[in-house]
Design an enzyme around this catalytic site. Structure first.
Site, PDB file in Angstrom:
ATOM      1  N   HIS A 254       0.530  -1.546   0.295  1.00 53.55           N
ATOM      2  CA  HIS A 254      -0.367   0.560   0.418  1.00 53.55           C
ATOM      3  C   HIS A 254       0.877   1.448  -0.151  1.00 53.55           C
ATOM      4  CE1 HIS A 254      -3.730   2.368   1.772  1.00 53.55           C
ATOM      5  NE2 HIS A 254      -2.248   3.039   2.781  1.00 53.55           N
ATOM      6  N   GLU A 255       1.793   1.202   1.446  1.00 58.76           N
ATOM      7  CA  GLU A 255       3.128   2.373   0.949  1.00 58.76           C
ATOM      8  C   GLU A 255       3.534   2.342  -0.223  1.00 58.76           C
ATOM      9  OE1 GLU A 255       2.517   5.043   2.942  1.00 58.76           O
ATOM     10  OE2 GLU A 255       0.807   3.627   4.604  1.00 58.76           O
TER      11      GLU A 255
END
Length: 214
Positions: A18-19
């Site tokens: 996600h990051e």
């Protein structure tokens, strides 16, 4: 116990992906801040945040009686001033993490369908258990990040619905840490937690029912 540890490891890597998605899309729009600071990496240590990685998951686990867990990572540093198209860049960078989590969920659900088509009913098998739980956790992670409380991803999308004069004050909630405090307060109010949990479950069930064909 081993299976649950594996699922938690999958959740951690889902959060890392996600990051990474934020940093990668930011780079596509011209901002290399995350890349220079070493945040486009699969190493989870680089993404640990005391609040989102430790406090929020513990609070969610305790409040739900051990049936629910959610968390996040240290926000990837980006500088929207470097985006070639600032508004589009901000929206795409903010949505990238959520899109990745939904893609992971879709991949796990497609795996379930393929396993069922190839081997028949495997209800109760480790493969089905892991794939289903990884899918569910990624759906919840995506929905959690869409909550419009700074600095969650949803706030970067929601701010464009606000009058321009209110956007600065709204964004400062995230920069000062007030957004984190508000989030912790909200998830500690049983009634509010129940609303969030009900909403998450409803969207999750709709998502699953639209993709699982058995």
């Amino acid at each position: 116990m081993t299976v649950k540890i594996f699922i938690i490891a999958c959740l951690v890597e889902s959060i890392v992906l996600h990051e990474i998605a934020h940093g990668y899309v930011a780079r596509m729009f011209g901002d290399r801040t995350a890349e220079r600071l070493g945040r486009i990496t699969l190493n989870p240590i680089a993404h640990i945040d005391p609040i989102m990685t430790i406090v929020v998951p513990l609070a969610a686990y305790i409040l739900s009686g051990g049936t629910f867990i959610i968390g996040g990572a240290k926000p990837v540093p980006v500088d929207p001033r470097n985006y070639r198209r600032p508004v589009l860049g901000d929206v795409c960078v903010s949505a990238a993490g959520v899109v990745v989590n939904l893609l992971i969920a879709v991949a796990m659900i497609l795996l379930l369908n393929l396993v069922h088509a190839a081997f028949g009913d495997l209800d109760g098998s480790v493969t089905v258990y892991v794939a289903l739980h990884v899918a569910l956790l990624n759906i919840v992670l995506a929905l959690f990040n869409l909550i419009p409380i700074p600095p969650l991803d949803g706030s970067h999308l929601f701010k464009y619905l606000l009058p321009p004069g209110l956007r600065g004050a709204y964004e400062r909630l995230g920069r000062t840490g007030a957004g984190f405090i508000l989030l912790i307060l909200l998830i500690n109010i049983p009634g509010v937690w129940h609303v969030f949990n009900t909403m998450f479950n409803a969207v999750r069930d709709l998502f699953l029912s639209s993709l699982i064909f058995f």
